[in-house]
Design a protein around this motif. Structure first.
Motif, PDB file in Angstrom:
ATOM      1  N   THR A 299      13.382  36.465  71.406  1.00  0.00           N
ATOM      2  CA  THR A 299      14.485  36.950  72.226  1.00  0.00           C
ATOM      3  C   THR A 299      15.169  38.063  71.457  1.00  0.00           C
ATOM      4  O   THR A 299      15.469  37.901  70.271  1.00  0.00           O
TER       5      THR A 299
ATOM      6  N   GLN B 250      18.250  41.247  71.580  1.00  0.00           N
ATOM      7  CA  GLN B 250      19.549  41.541  72.206  1.00  0.00           C
ATOM      8  C   GLN B 250      19.985  42.943  71.797  1.00  0.00           C
ATOM      9  O   GLN B 250      19.838  43.317  70.631  1.00  0.00           O
TER      10      GLN B 250
ATOM     11  N   SER C 293      19.209  50.110  64.285  1.00  0.00           N
ATOM     12  CA  SER C 293      18.485  49.602  65.450  1.00  0.00           C
ATOM     13  C   SER C 293      19.426  49.389  66.634  1.00  0.00           C
ATOM     14  O   SER C 293      20.592  49.046  66.466  1.00  0.00           O
ATOM     15  N   LYS C 294      18.891  49.571  67.812  1.00  0.00           N
ATOM     16  CA  LYS C 294      19.645  49.325  69.048  1.00  0.00           C
ATOM     17  C   LYS C 294      19.424  47.899  69.540  1.00  0.00           C
ATOM     18  O   LYS C 294      20.193  47.396  70.346  1.00  0.00           O
ATOM     19  N   VAL C 295      18.328  47.308  69.107  1.00  0.00           N
ATOM     20  CA  VAL C 295      17.964  45.977  69.579  1.00  0.00           C
ATOM     21  C   VAL C 295      17.628  45.126  68.363  1.00  0.00           C
ATOM     22  O   VAL C 295      16.950  45.596  67.459  1.00  0.00           O
ATOM     23  N   SER C 296      18.110  43.899  68.327  1.00  0.00           N
ATOM     24  CA  SER C 296      17.700  43.036  67.214  1.00  0.00           C
ATOM     25  C   SER C 296      17.233  41.678  67.722  1.00  0.00           C
ATOM     26  O   SER C 296      17.683  41.192  68.768  1.00  0.00           O
ATOM     27  N   LEU C 297      16.340  41.082  66.960  1.00  0.00           N
ATOM     28  CA  LEU C 297      15.820  39.768  67.317  1.00  0.00           C
ATOM     29  C   LEU C 297      16.900  38.731  67.082  1.00  0.00           C
ATOM     30  O   LEU C 297      17.495  38.689  66.010  1.00  0.00           O
ATOM     31  N   ILE C 298      17.167  37.899  68.079  1.00  0.00           N
ATOM     32  CA  ILE C 298      18.139  36.828  67.856  1.00  0.00           C
ATOM     33  C   ILE C 298      17.462  35.457  67.831  1.00  0.00           C
ATOM     34  O   ILE C 298      18.054  34.489  67.394  1.00  0.00           O
TER      35      ILE C 298
ATOM     36  N   ILE D 163      12.222  49.931  68.027  1.00  0.00           N
ATOM     37  CA  ILE D 163      11.482  51.111  68.492  1.00  0.00           C
ATOM     38  C   ILE D 163      12.287  52.381  68.234  1.00  0.00           C
ATOM     39  O   ILE D 163      11.774  53.392  67.767  1.00  0.00           O
ATOM     40  N   TRP D 164      13.593  52.286  68.555  1.00  0.00           N
ATOM     41  CA  TRP D 164      14.483  53.451  68.428  1.00  0.00           C
ATOM     42  C   TRP D 164      14.510  53.945  66.980  1.00  0.00           C
ATOM     43  O   TRP D 164      14.364  55.139  66.709  1.00  0.00           O
TER      44      TRP D 164
ATOM     45  N   SER E 185      22.562  45.717  70.590  1.00  0.00           N
ATOM     46  CA  SER E 185      23.692  45.536  69.687  1.00  0.00           C
ATOM     47  C   SER E 185      24.973  46.167  70.227  1.00  0.00           C
ATOM     48  O   SER E 185      26.061  45.823  69.817  1.00  0.00           O
TER      49      SER E 185
ATOM     50  N   GLN F 164       8.483  57.860  72.628  1.00  0.00           N
ATOM     51  CA  GLN F 164       9.792  58.130  72.015  1.00  0.00           C
ATOM     52  C   GLN F 164       9.685  59.258  71.000  1.00  0.00           C
ATOM     53  O   GLN F 164      10.554  60.133  70.928  1.00  0.00           O
TER      54      GLN F 164
ATOM     55  N   SER G  27      11.046  55.378  65.816  1.00  0.00           N
ATOM     56  CA  SER G  27      10.741  56.728  66.305  1.00  0.00           C
ATOM     57  C   SER G  27      11.677  57.758  65.681  1.00  0.00           C
ATOM     58  O   SER G  27      11.268  58.893  65.428  1.00  0.00           O
TER      59      SER G  27
END
Ligand SMILES: Cc1cc2nc3c(=O)[nH]c(=O)nc-3n(C[C@H](O)[C@H](O)[C@H](O)COP(=O)(O)OP(=O)(O)OC[C@H]3O[C@@H](n4cnc5c(N)ncnc54)[C@H](O)[C@@H]3O)c2cc1C
Ligand SMILES: Nc1ncnc2c1ncn2[C@@H]1O[C@H](COP(=O)(O)O)[C@@H](O)[C@H]1O
Lengths: 265, 311
Positions: free
Chosen positions: B133, B135, A226-231, A98-99, B137, A140, A102
């Motif tokens: 899921t 996370q 990205s601040k978030v990644s799929l794990i 998202i970060w 970073s 955002q 945007s």
């Protein structure tokens, strides 16, 4: 309304929800095929209605961010009635969260705006993308552009320099207004999108589309990390069809029996 | 210990079930501070819940969709340096936390089913067909909105927490011209009900039978988009991708074909019962018990049988 208005509508190219959608081993959504997200047809319709109803000059631009195939979403938007198209595409935007989305779209909006200097602007988005489904990009974006966000609009009207929106806030129905520039996310309640006819499809071939990359926006890949990644990603086990009965005058009793046996009464 | 900041745009005299549930999540994760856009005259009494160590609010009441709600979250985060910033998955909360995440340069997950203190969250995506899921970073915070029915709703009572006002005021960026409270339906809340009776085009605008069935089962009423678009019931009753997601113990689908957009909002229900006159309706692919038949015949039989059993 004094001066001209530039409406920038965001359209996302998404995998067709009617087909099987899957996340690959690389934890990326399979984007080999796609369509203009159906929910993004509603903001486009809103933009076209504003254009038709306003005396002042209104320009409607369609903007997408996505892989090369996403140009199909812009093309569709031009057929439906947008005046011109913009396509931000860059390797570094794969698997954008998202970060990142945007950040890149905010820079892209400023790039698009620069082509109509002096105009007031309004950004319209869908209520949610059909693949990301975060509903977070609109707020955002508004935060980054430092404009108010009127989200979840069921009705949008432009009164002079004010955009007025009907929306649901929790259990309260609100009518809210903001002075332009502003961002509005439009729900599927707002209108019935039009279909392009043959003439419109022909006309769209002559409409300009600009394709650009992060470098054109003065951004490096580090500026949009990205601040978030799929794990992990796994398909939910499909529900199995259960017992099916045909009504012979006792199906209602049998259904209640089933509920009772399952302890659901 | 994990520091959790919980955001509520508005607190009234009683916590909503979604708010109570969120405080249960927060209590299980660590220590919670609530930041609220507005509090009722009684103050923080409703927030006297185990795990809540304090309450922050603005210099005055701030109401959605004022972007100052995001400023309030940012100011609260600056005070507390939380690991997690959580809120219920409502549009107003999504807006405030999304905007705050930009200012905080932080990761965001909306519509999560669960989060951990180490900054990961699970979420169901693609119309409920995949579980992912994600996370963060970097070091926190992670901002997330949590779906209802993802924790047991047992908030434990505790002392009334102290309230501290931060120097964030309402802005004039958005003007609220008019506001009307939706009339209560008199039935259980759709997202929280343990039984949902949902109806679609098949009822052809006549709600009597589905209302009676819902009554007998103590169920909430839901509907397909076709039914809400037709104005047979308010849009807030719409189940599906652009409506609400429900996950009751029992979902009874009446005269609904079961399109992918509709399934997105109900396929995690415990047990699905479908009544449809078309044996090829896609809803039967996911029903635990299906009746091929006319709802105008089948529902009266069900209602009679339920009444007979009650005596
Ligand atoms: C982007 C997008 C988002 C959407 N979001 C949603 C959403 O959130 N929720 C949603 O519901 N839809 C949504 N839709 C619409 C969805 O695709 C379907 O069109 C809709 O769910 C169909 O509603 P329905 O099942 O009531 O009607 P239909 O598909 O017309 O089905 C009616 C069913 O009733 C049965 N029937 C008729 N008469 C009887 C009778 N007497 N007895 C028993 N059965 C009978 C028929 O056999 C049929 O299967 C969305 C669509 C799009 C494009
Ligand atoms: N990659 C993208 N390109 C263009 N518009 C987007 C993109 N991602 C999100 N949007 C817009 O933001 C809205 C909400 O998306 P989301 O927050 O992903 O649910 C969509 O309906 C689009 O209008």
């Amino acid at each position: 309304m004094p001066g001209s208005l530039h409406i920038i509508t965001l359209v996302k190219w998404v995998p067709d929800a009617q087909l099987e959608r899957r996340i690959g081993e690389d934890r990326r959504l399979d984007r080999s095929q796609g369509i203009l997200g159906e929910l993004d047809e509603h903001p486009l319709e809103t933009a076209l209605q504003i254009k038709e109803q306003h005396e002042a000059e209104v320009r409607v631009s369609a903007l997408t961010m996505g892989p090369s195939g996403a140009s199909a979403a812009v093309k569709k938007a031009l057929q439906i009635g947008a005046d011109d198209g913009f396509h931000l595409t860059d390797e570094a935007l794969q698997a954008a969260d998202i970060w990142t989305t945007s950040a890149a779209l905010a820079a892209a909006i400023n790039y698009v705006r620069a082509t109509s200097e002096g105009s007031e602007y309004l950004v319209l988005t869908g209520m949610a993308s059909e693949d990301g489904e975060t509903a977070a990009v609109p707020a955002q974006l508004a935060g980054r552009l430092r404009v108010p966000a009127l989200t979840q609009a069921r009705e949008v009207t432009l009164e002079g320099r004010r955009v007025v929106v009907t929306r649901l806030s929790g259990t309260r129905m609100q009518r809210v207004a903001a002075v332009l520039p502003a961002l509005v996310s439009v729900t599927d309640q707002a209108n019935e999108p039009r279909y392009p006819n043959f003439r419109a499809i022909m006309k769209a071939k002559k409409k300009p589309t600009t394709t650009f990359s992060l470098a054109d926006l003065g951004l490096t890949r580090y500026a949009v990390e990205s601040k978030v990644s799929l794990i992990a990603a796994e398909p939910r086990p499909e529900r199995q069809a259960g017992e099916i009965i045909h009504d012979d005058g006792t199906a209602g009793q049998k259904t209640v029996e089933f509920l009772s046996k399952e302890g659901l009464l | 210990m994990t520091q959790v900041l919980v955001f509520f745009d508005r607190v009234v005299d009683h916590l909503t079930p979604a708010q109570a549930e969120l405080l249960t999540h927060a209590d299980a994760l660590g220590e919670a501070v609530v930041v609220a856009g507005s509090l009722p005259p009684a103050g923080a009494e409703a927030l006297a819940v185990h795990g809540v160590t304090g309450v922050l609010t603005g210099a005055d009441s701030i109401y959605a969709p004022d972007p100052a709600l995001a400023d309030l979250v940012v100011a609260a985060a600056a005070e507390l340096d939380p690991d997690l910033i959580l809120g219920p998955d409502t549009p107003d909360t999504v807006d405030a936390l999304s905007r705050a995440a930009v200012a905080l340069d932080a990761g965001l997950i909306t519509g999560a089913n669960g989060v951990t203190g180490s900054g990961s969250g699970t979420k169901s995506v693609l119309a409920g067909s995949w579980r992912t899921t994600a996370q963060i970073s970097e070091d926190g915070p992670l901002l997330a909105t949590l779906r209802p029915n993802t924790a047991s709703q047992q908030a434990i009572a505790a002392e009334v927490p102290e309230v501290v006002a931060l120097e964030v005021a309402a802005s004039s960026a958005v003007e609220i011209l008019e506001e009307t409270e939706l009339p209560p339906s008199g039935r259980p809340d759709l997202t929280e009900a343990s039984t949902v009776v949902a109806f679609g085009r098949g009822v052809e605008g006549d709600l009597r039978l589905v209302e009676q069935l819902a009554e007998e089962l103590g169920a909430a009423l839901g509907a397909s988009r076709v039914a809400t678009d037709a104005g047979w019931i308010d849009h807030s009753a719409q189940v599906g991708q652009t409506g609400v997601t429900v996950s009751p113990q029992l979902y009874i689908s009446v005269g609904i074909s079961g399109a992918v957009h509709q399934r997105a909002g109900m396929q995690t229900s415990g047990t699905i019962v479908a009544i449809n006159k078309d044996e090829d309706a896609p809803v039967f692919e996911i029903a635990d018990f299906g009746v091929v038949g006319d709802l105008n015949d089948v529902l009266p039989q069900m209602i009679d049988e339920l009444r007979r059993r009650k005596g």
